[in-house]
Design a protein around this motif. Sequence first.
Motif, short mmCIF file in Angstrom:
data_model
loop_
_atom_site.label_atom_id
_atom_site.label_comp_id
_atom_site.label_asym_id
_atom_site.label_seq_id
_atom_site.Cartn_x
_atom_site.Cartn_y
_atom_site.Cartn_z
N ALA A 99 5.78 -0.24 1.24
CA ALA A 99 5.16 1.16 0.76
C ALA A 99 5.56 2.03 0.54
O ALA A 99 6.86 1.98 0.04
N CYS B 217 0.84 3.09 5.09
CA CYS B 217 0.54 1.96 5.79
C CYS B 217 -0.92 2.52 7.15
O CYS B 217 -1.20 2.35 8.19
N LEU C 108 -2.31 -2.89 12.16
CA LEU C 108 -0.52 -2.68 12.67
C LEU C 108 -1.43 -2.84 14.24
O LEU C 108 0.33 -3.73 14.64
N PHE D 244 3.91 2.75 13.46
CA PHE D 244 4.17 2.35 11.71
C PHE D 244 5.87 2.27 12.13
O PHE D 244 7.03 1.22 12.36
N SER E 20 1.13 -1.49 0.13
CA SER E 20 -0.34 0.14 0.55
C SER E 20 0.68 1.18 -0.05
O SER E 20 2.49 1.10 0.41
N ILE F 49 0.61 -7.10 10.97
CA ILE F 49 0.61 -6.81 9.79
C ILE F 49 2.22 -8.23 9.84
O ILE F 49 2.79 -6.69 10.91
N LEU G 232 -5.11 0.76 7.70
CA LEU G 232 -3.96 -0.04 8.00
C LEU G 232 -3.67 -0.30 9.09
O LEU G 232 -3.19 -1.01 9.44
N VAL H 109 5.48 -4.70 4.85
CA VAL H 109 4.81 -3.96 4.42
C VAL H 109 6.10 -3.29 3.01
O VAL H 109 6.91 -3.23 3.04
#
Length: 264
Positions: free
Chosen positions: A75, A54, A65, A84, A51, A70, A61, A73
Amino acid sequence: MDKSFADPAAAVADIPDGASIAVGGFGLVGVPIVLIRALLRQGTTDLHVVSNNCGLDGWGLGELLSEGRISRVTASYIGQNKDFARKYLSGALEVELTPQGTLAERMRAGGAGIPAFFTASGVGTMVSEGGLPWRYNADGSVRIASPPKETRKFGSLGAEKKYVLEEAIVTDYALVRAARGDRHGNLVFEKSARNFNPVAGMAGRITIAEVDELVEPGMIDPDDVHLAGIYVNRIVQLDADDAADLPIEMVTTRPRNPVAQEER
């Protein structure tokens, strides 16, 4: 073929642990939040997410997370999501950062059946030469680094430029959010929600769409279709409350001065 599902839980029910999922949206715009929450409720974990970012702490998302669902990732940036950044820097999460345009093209190429392509973005940096931290150790040292990528020169003699080879992205599933869709899966995205949603939808082997409005086939002009139904396998209509759940990522207006207002 009627691709509509009665509820989001049924639409995501077969997504297993360890699945790779392309997810549309940019920040908080065009995020398939209802499908994400259905995935959260069913307990799916060890997800490999592709994505643009996140989500934010506690939304999009970011909800998956924060619950540790997850594991990887792909990204283009980390953004405002502190969770994140914390999970990435502590080694709890593997993150492949890639230039934003390259990420979009990798998903589009995957949907178009193009296995790889050359681009100038990232040439001469760790993107092409390798060494980008994908996963850290708890002490801050790099546990997994990105490998070097193939580069090649193109162009006429004397005006050659170097390009880096980027592989296409194809995921097991894709989740997207659209303003309108018909029962055949043709989708129309609203304004800036037409960001990563079309390419994310192209990248998934099984693409699931949530839509504000579900209409009958033929009610969407073919010229208005942003993602053709051939890419979409399942479609869910949102109720009014879910369709209106559209938070603002960053409010930039000043608070009004009540004294100044009275003096007017």
